[in-house]
Design an enzyme around this catalytic site. Structure first.
Site, PDB file in Angstrom:
ATOM      1  N   CYS A   1     -11.090   3.306  -0.389  1.00  0.00           N
ATOM      2  CA  CYS A   1      -9.584   3.697  -0.037  1.00  0.00           C
ATOM      3  C   CYS A   1      -9.315   2.920   1.238  1.00  0.00           C
ATOM      4  O   CYS A   1     -10.209   2.794   2.397  1.00  0.00           O
ATOM      5  CB  CYS A   1      -9.490   5.213   0.327  1.00  0.00           C
ATOM      6  SG  CYS A   1      -8.042   5.864   1.052  1.00  0.00           S
TER       7      CYS A   1
ATOM      8  N   ASP B   1       0.917  -1.267  -0.083  1.00  0.00           N
ATOM      9  CA  ASP B   1       0.065   0.193   0.115  1.00  0.00           C
ATOM     10  C   ASP B   1       0.780   1.136  -0.086  1.00  0.00           C
ATOM     11  O   ASP B   1       2.159   1.128   0.425  1.00  0.00           O
ATOM     12  CB  ASP B   1      -0.794   0.138   1.330  1.00  0.00           C
ATOM     13  CG  ASP B   1      -1.970   1.207   1.260  1.00  0.00           C
ATOM     14  OD1 ASP B   1      -2.309   1.496   0.065  1.00  0.00           O
ATOM     15  OD2 ASP B   1      -2.265   1.382   2.318  1.00  0.00           O
ATOM     16  N   SER B   2       0.368   2.186  -0.209  1.00  0.00           N
ATOM     17  CA  SER B   2       1.027   3.713  -0.193  1.00  0.00           C
ATOM     18  C   SER B   2       1.678   3.804   1.175  1.00  0.00           C
ATOM     19  O   SER B   2       2.705   4.629   1.449  1.00  0.00           O
ATOM     20  CB  SER B   2       0.168   4.834  -0.877  1.00  0.00           C
ATOM     21  OG  SER B   2      -0.896   4.863   0.040  1.00  0.00           O
TER      22      SER B   2
ATOM     23  N   CYS C   1      -3.736  -0.959  -2.128  1.00  0.00           N
ATOM     24  CA  CYS C   1      -3.928   0.407  -2.323  1.00  0.00           C
ATOM     25  C   CYS C   1      -5.192   0.650  -3.501  1.00  0.00           C
ATOM     26  O   CYS C   1      -4.894   0.197  -4.634  1.00  0.00           O
ATOM     27  CB  CYS C   1      -2.919   1.059  -2.733  1.00  0.00           C
ATOM     28  SG  CYS C   1      -2.821   2.962  -3.218  1.00  0.00           S
TER      29      CYS C   1
ATOM     30  N   HIS D   1      -7.916   3.505   3.837  1.00  0.00           N
ATOM     31  CA  HIS D   1      -7.721   4.284   5.286  1.00  0.00           C
ATOM     32  C   HIS D   1      -9.212   4.264   5.768  1.00  0.00           C
ATOM     33  O   HIS D   1      -9.473   4.029   7.154  1.00  0.00           O
ATOM     34  CB  HIS D   1      -7.168   5.446   4.957  1.00  0.00           C
ATOM     35  CG  HIS D   1      -5.780   5.755   5.010  1.00  0.00           C
ATOM     36  ND1 HIS D   1      -5.323   5.299   3.944  1.00  0.00           N
ATOM     37  CD2 HIS D   1      -4.913   6.296   5.846  1.00  0.00           C
ATOM     38  CE1 HIS D   1      -3.977   5.734   4.104  1.00  0.00           C
ATOM     39  NE2 HIS D   1      -3.766   6.221   5.154  1.00  0.00           N
TER      40      HIS D   1
ATOM     41  N   GLU E   1      -4.964   9.326   9.147  1.00  0.00           N
ATOM     42  CA  GLU E   1      -3.484   9.202   9.759  1.00  0.00           C
ATOM     43  C   GLU E   1      -3.289  10.044  10.702  1.00  0.00           C
ATOM     44  O   GLU E   1      -2.341   9.626  11.576  1.00  0.00           O
ATOM     45  CB  GLU E   1      -2.727   9.668   8.418  1.00  0.00           C
ATOM     46  CG  GLU E   1      -2.648   9.058   7.166  1.00  0.00           C
ATOM     47  CD  GLU E   1      -1.410   8.215   6.678  1.00  0.00           C
ATOM     48  OE1 GLU E   1      -0.783   7.968   7.652  1.00  0.00           O
ATOM     49  OE2 GLU E   1      -1.546   7.220   6.010  1.00  0.00           O
TER      50      GLU E   1
END
Lengths: 281, 281
Positions: free
Chosen positions: A191, A16-17, A79, A193, A159
């Site tokens: 996404c 993933d990024s 991702c 996240h 984040e």
């Protein structure tokens, strides 16, 4: 009728990024525990969602090369942005190693869940403008009505660990209200996240079915492969130094891993002349 | 008393992790118009503010090498995070080319403005935890009381163009209230994105003096150098493709530039063996 013997998968690579894909790793570890997992977070170059497709493809190949060097049997692109832009290039690059992105499984799951055929998608700007989720859904059923809204600020929000609270709810409603006005009954969290916001979104809009990609990826793996039993190890690699990542990985994965290490992907890539990356030290 | 003749500056190089430093470029262009400006936005690797110091220094040197290849006379580091971590390394690297960061000028301006000696600083997590603003202020006056708060979400907020509105005000007050409770009278906007929030912050807290680094940098240049008259050109380079950047640069600079071009910094750096980057095509 003879059943074809399934391929035995001993090592799974996931990238993933950043830390978002740890939500996928967590789900997989819970169901498929005997495998050795290699997770790569490209933290030095995140986020991908605001970058161009050329840049995303270039970064993605370097990530794949590193994991292929670990002799993985399956590669998972956790991702959404990379899945939207780089899967065909990655399949060519990875040759005989199967590559699974998060978009196709997520779309299939949403198609199965929706009752009124109105599906909403939130994701990074790059994921939404790729049109990949929309295309997959229309291929599954041309009568689906699909509504999208890029929700870029939810990534830094997660984040920062702000998964509840007033600002978070304000941002969620800002991004979701336009979709809810279209009477969607299913929302794709496009996404990696976003699954950390699942609880908050569910409490705000209990009538909406939420789709993240972790579960469908697990189901694809369970249906397609055999796995060793026992308890496999988990190694985590990051392209930036792991201090900040340590915190995030605890938030995502509750500290459940054996090793976390920093790598210089650019240097490794250069040394390997753009093929498989052999050495990781 | 003989006045020392000032050095003639014909070319100024400015870099930032992204579009934020265009606020500095805009201020300079308004006062120093005869110079040729080279602006580099490292959009493929932004943001810097969440990355480690080693990574920030490495990226920063590559940026400097590219601009030095343009035969600049002065190098301005418009990124607060890069200024906090990389100025000594950059001075070594740039040899005889003067390097100006944004932190020293900003701290000096705040020191001059404050009346009660209580100064607040907001910036990225990396800038705040570097302690550089705090150190500069304490050196200017050990009696200053300095209060800091990292405000990481303001960067993506500005990148999204959300410089006013309810969510923006909620986030601003979330970050500023702890500083205001300490009765600061001056606030350093320690990130080149924040000046775009100046108007909103000013309307919310009209009693607080706001410091951004663009004006003090301009003053340092005007005091220290001579410049050609006339109208110089402005070239903008980005490390990711400029579609998205075009939008941002219009937001920041109102489209006032002659050229915008994509460069592959990694490839140029590799080709130059880590010295000055000569060719830019």
């Amino acid at each position: 009728m003879e059943r074809r013997k399934k391929q035995l998968v001993k090592r799974i690579g996931i990238f993933d990024s950043g830390a978002g894909g740890l939500t996928v790793l967590k789900e997989l570890k819970a169901s498929i525990s005997g495998v050795k997992y290699y997770y790569l977070g490209d933290t030095a170059r995140l986020p991908y969602g605001t970058k161009s497709s050329e840049t995303i493809i270039r970064y993605t190949k370097q990530n794949a090369a590193f994991l292929i060097g670990k002799k993985i049997d399956v590669l998972i692109v956790a991702c959404n942005t990379a899945s939207a832009y780089a899967i065909p290039e990655l399949r060519k690059f990875a040759a005989d190693i199967p590559v699974t992105g998060v978009i196709h499984p997520g779309a299939k799951r949403a198609a199965k869940m929706t009752e009124n055929g109105k599906i909403g998608i939130i994701g990074t700007r790059a994921t939404i403008s790729s049109g990949k989720y929309q295309k997959e859904l229309k291929e599954l059923d041309p009568d689906f009505r699909v509504f999208t809204n890029p929700a870029p600020l939810l990534v830094p929000l997660v984040e920062e660990g702000m998964v509840t609270g007033e600002v978070t709810e304000k941002l969620i409603s800002m991004y979701l209200e336009p979709l809810l006005r279209k009477r969607i009954d299913t929302l794709i969290l496009g996404c990696t996240h976003y699954p950390l916001l699942k609880q908050t979104i569910h409490e705000m809009y209990p009538g909406i079915m939420l789709v993240d990609s972790a579960e469908p990826i697990r189901d694809i793996l369970l249906a397609g492969y055999e796995f060793p039993s026992g308890n496999g190890k988990t190694e985590i690699y990051v392209t930036d130094y792991p201090e900040g990542f340590g915190l995030l990985s605890h938030r995502f994965l509750e500290g459940n891993f054996d090793k976390i290490e920093h790598i210089d992907l650019q240097k490794l890539w250069k040394a390997s002349n753009g093929t498989k990356i052999k050495k990781t030290k």
